[in-house]
Design a protein around this motif. Sequence first.
Motif, PDB file in Angstrom:
ATOM      1  N   TYR A 146       0.590  -1.052   0.136  1.00  0.00           N
ATOM      2  CA  TYR A 146      -0.310  -0.207  -0.095  1.00  0.00           C
ATOM      3  C   TYR A 146       0.160   1.294  -0.090  1.00  0.00           C
ATOM      4  O   TYR A 146       0.346   2.621  -0.324  1.00  0.00           O
ATOM      5  N   ASP A 147       1.883   1.290   0.512  1.00  0.00           N
ATOM      6  CA  ASP A 147       3.000   2.526   1.002  1.00  0.00           C
ATOM      7  C   ASP A 147       3.863   2.547  -0.349  1.00  0.00           C
ATOM      8  O   ASP A 147       4.724   3.665  -0.559  1.00  0.00           O
ATOM      9  N   GLY A 148       3.654   1.357  -1.433  1.00  0.00           N
ATOM     10  CA  GLY A 148       5.003   1.455  -2.602  1.00  0.00           C
ATOM     11  C   GLY A 148       3.983   2.630  -3.711  1.00  0.00           C
ATOM     12  O   GLY A 148       4.343   1.597  -4.476  1.00  0.00           O
ATOM     13  N   THR A 149       4.017   3.680  -3.437  1.00  0.00           N
ATOM     14  CA  THR A 149       3.195   4.605  -4.283  1.00  0.00           C
ATOM     15  C   THR A 149       4.925   4.240  -5.726  1.00  0.00           C
ATOM     16  O   THR A 149       3.940   4.749  -6.973  1.00  0.00           O
ATOM     17  N   LYS A 150       5.578   4.984  -5.097  1.00  0.00           N
ATOM     18  CA  LYS A 150       6.722   4.637  -6.773  1.00  0.00           C
ATOM     19  C   LYS A 150       6.389   3.596  -7.639  1.00  0.00           C
ATOM     20  O   LYS A 150       6.597   3.324  -8.782  1.00  0.00           O
ATOM     21  N   GLY A 151       5.880   1.668  -6.924  1.00  0.00           N
ATOM     22  CA  GLY A 151       5.942   0.849  -7.831  1.00  0.00           C
ATOM     23  C   GLY A 151       4.881   0.809  -8.683  1.00  0.00           C
ATOM     24  O   GLY A 151       4.814   0.286  -9.401  1.00  0.00           O
ATOM     25  N   ILE A 152       4.066   1.806  -7.893  1.00  0.00           N
ATOM     26  CA  ILE A 152       2.527   2.057  -8.875  1.00  0.00           C
ATOM     27  C   ILE A 152       2.710   2.891  -9.812  1.00  0.00           C
ATOM     28  O   ILE A 152       2.634   2.786 -11.373  1.00  0.00           O
ATOM     29  N   GLN A 153       3.439   4.171  -9.664  1.00  0.00           N
ATOM     30  CA  GLN A 153       4.344   4.760 -10.809  1.00  0.00           C
ATOM     31  C   GLN A 153       4.709   4.568 -12.280  1.00  0.00           C
ATOM     32  O   GLN A 153       4.509   5.049 -13.061  1.00  0.00           O
ATOM     33  N   ASN A 154       5.599   3.448 -11.671  1.00  0.00           N
ATOM     34  CA  ASN A 154       6.447   3.005 -12.775  1.00  0.00           C
ATOM     35  C   ASN A 154       5.760   1.844 -13.223  1.00  0.00           C
ATOM     36  O   ASN A 154       6.274   1.185 -14.427  1.00  0.00           O
ATOM     37  N   MET A 155       4.848   1.225 -13.082  1.00  0.00           N
ATOM     38  CA  MET A 155       4.247   0.251 -13.407  1.00  0.00           C
ATOM     39  C   MET A 155       3.458   0.556 -15.053  1.00  0.00           C
ATOM     40  O   MET A 155       2.654   2.179 -15.159  1.00  0.00           O
TER      41      MET A 155
END
Length: 274
Positions: A146-155
């Motif tokens: 849930y706190d891995g916003t950078k991971g989502i942005q890079n998907m």
Amino acid sequence: MGCLPNELFNKLKKLPFTNTVSDINEDDEQIENVVPYHSNIIIINCLNFQEFQDALTKTITLAYWHSLANIIVYYHAPYEKEIVAKIFFILWYYRAVNVIIVHNNDAKKTMLVTHFSPYINDNYQLSNISNNLGTCIGYDTRSIFYDGTKGIQNMTLFEDKGKNLHGYTFRAFSIEVLPFLGIKEHDNGTYTLYRRDGMIWNTMANLLNFTIDLSSGRDIMKKQFDFEINIQRVFSFIQRKEDLVLFPIYQFDIIIAEIEYTVPLIDSGVCFLN
């Protein structure tokens, strides 16, 4: 489609584009007489598989539905591979290919994002492979905290699958229509397309990395044009028994079917059925 989470709904209201919310339990009087135009993004919010079926049944009747939209299935029930495969098969039945399924796991504070491809072959495999009545799909699931916003942005949530089909073989029907389309038969049982339309298809196959199988029409591809037989093969294409129809459709002077997944090539008047 469905009741969106409050935070997401509040953000949608501020975005600079039109959005519409529908629900399986309402008549949606406010969108019955809209001017139909295709949605860029469709979000289907559902608690379980039955609710997904009900929501999709209504979604495909709305003026905003289009199979080439980016579709997000926000699925609240626990992650089950069998259900995930069923959802993808159903959406592929309606010709939707740009689809992801999102699960939340509050206990592990993770979000599961699953994407699929219907173009599985020996050269291209995903982690999970599923077969149903001769149709094969593959899908991968990625877990994000849930706190891995950078991971989502890079998907890349919605990959342009048409850019590289990894050598996938399309079942195609074609007949020789000179001088526009020629077919050369080789001793090893293969065929080569040539002339104007042949060059177009050869170029597309090379750029998008797919192959063409003409074997289903080998008995009639060189025979004199037969209106009835070729109408039947176009209907076979509509029923998805063929992946491609290669001969020029403009030979026909009647409209035989409405096909919503045609792709216009700018304003040239050329339309590819795929």
